[in-house]
Design an enzyme around this catalytic site. Structure first.
Site: not given
Length: 451
Positions: A107, A246, A248, A250
């Site tokens: 992440s 960010d 990833d 999400d």
């Protein structure tokens, strides 16, 4: 017995250190494969199929190969999506009716970290009992399937294109983004090819930044956790809005034309106001223990019930399901809209915000007029390992004194870190000086009692 490896968002750590090592990840793939193969959801005689997506970290190649080998040894077929946002893996797993989805990502963490998280066939994070079953299989010896029972692997054709079309489908057909200049910061992460296409295909003039991953620069001075780059780009290009994802994709942060930054708390209010305008009412919304008090007060003023979950989008989702509500968010930018997607999605959330602004004909600042976030002061206090801060009378007295002084016009939140001997002291007040003063007083009491 507590979980040994799975945290609130899968398994995460520094690459090369347990558990993020190639041998462990191979065994993890095998264990997950055996659990899937034994699931009642797998038809007799059929072979489970999992989708693997990843972000742009250099270690993703190694971990992808290890997972693939483990799944194959368990007799599970694998589809490889390549670089793909976490919510994209969740969507594709559900849309293609696969047995599970796996994301290789840490992440918003730096490149030297990585992690593994799983999605069930319906695009949701795995239930606790499934994670426990996987951990139990990790203790068993790896027994490779016979040659005629090994899983096969193949690339998923046009994975990015499928997800792009899904994202666009969440934006009202009656609207487009023509006439808008948008800066899109992809954090050199999983959405670097996808996000600019989504907004461009809806008509926006897109200025992409953070779209040159090299395996080592994910989240490095860019993205939702480093929004200064977005602020500078919005101002330099005289853009209407900036959107930062960010690594990833999400979560998101949004910047307006003046360079003002809007976090997940404020964006939740914008989306709730839009739903009230379109649906007539919103029964309730979910935030976290860290959600700014001003947003809670503003939502209640609109007749919307507000519930605080523990910190973590997993817990926000649990509360939404428990109450049967649709909208929830964390200040960090994880936004859940369960009638659009099963998980937090930075691109979809940005489109929902843009649609809300289109419908209202107002700017973010105008929608949020009258919602002034309370100043917050957060102090991290390092303690001796095992220190009994909860049993300290002096700490309790400092907290009680602060709460009495704030008298409903602020909040005190004391939270222990789950990964290190640190106590997080957060005070929220209408005046910044009050927040700082009370936080420092409590922090001093913690230091005196625990170090």
């Amino acid at each position: 017995m507590g979980r040994r490896y799975f945290g609130t968002d899968g398994i995460r750590g520094t690459v090369g250190e347990a558990p993020i090592t190639p041998d462990f990840v191979l065994r993890l793939g095998y264990a997950a494969g055996k659990v899937l193969a034994g699931s009642a959801d797998v038809a007799a005689g059929s072979r489970p199929t999992v989708l693997i997506g990843k972000d742009t970290r250099v270690s993703g190649y190694m971990l992808e190969a290890a997972l693939e080998a483990g799944f194959s040894a368990a007799g599970v077929d694998v589809m490889l999506a390549g670089p793909m946002p976490t919510p994209g893996v969740a969507y594709l797993t559900r849309a293609l009716r696969l047995s599970a989805g796996v994301v290789i990502s840490a992440s918003h963490n730096p490149y030297h970290d990585n992690g593994i998280k799983f999605f069930s066939a319906d695009g949701n994070k795995l239930p606790d009992d499934t994670e426990a079953a996987i951990e139990a299989w990790l203790d068993k010896p790896l027994e490779c399937a016979p040659s005629d029972g090994l899983g096969k692997a193949r690339r998923l054709d046009d994975a990015a294109g499928r997800y792009i079309e899904f994202c666009k489908s969440t934006f009202p057909a009656a609207f487009d983004l023509r006439g808008l200049k948008l800066v899109i910061d992809c954090a050199h992460g999983a959405a670097y090819q996808i996000a600019p296409h989504v907004f461009h295909e809806l008509g926006a003039d897109v200025i992409p930044i953070g779209v040159a991953p090299n395996g080592f620069n994910i989240n490095d001075g860019v993205g939702a956790t480093a929004p200064d780059a977005l602020v500078r780009a919005v101002r330099a290009n005289h853009a209407d809005l900036g959107i930062a994802l960010d690594g990833d994709a999400d979560r998101l942060q949004v910047v307006d034309a003046t360079g003002r930054l809007y976090n997940g708390d404020e964006l939740l209010y914008v989306l709730v106001k839009d739903r009230i305008a379109t649906d007539g009412k919103v029964d309730g919304a979910v935030g976290t223990l860290m959600t700014n008090l001003a947003v809670e007060v503003a939502l209640q003023r609109e007749g919307v019930k507000f519930v605080r979950a523990a910190v973590g989008d997993r817990y926000v989702l649990e509360q939404l399901r428990e109450h049967g509500w649709q909208l929830g968010a964390e200040g960090s930018g994880h936004i859940l809209s369960l009638d659009r997607h099963s998980t937090g999605d930075g691109i979809v959330s940005a489109l929902l915000v843009l649609a809300a602004l289109k419908r209202s004909g107002r700017t973010l600042a105008q929608v949020l007029d009258g919602v002034t976030l309370f100043p917050q002061k957060l102090i991290n206090v390092r303690m001796k390992p095992g220190a009994d801060w909860k049993g300290s009378a002096s700490i309790r007295a400092a907290i009680d004194a602060a709460e009495a002084a704030l008298a409903g016009s602020g909040r005190v939140l004391i939270r222990a870190s789950g990964t290190e001997p640190v106590l997080r002291v957060m005070v929220e007040a209408q005046q910044a000086a009050d927040a700082v003063r009370h936080a420092e007083t409590i922090a001093d009491a913690v230091r005196a009692a625990t170090t």
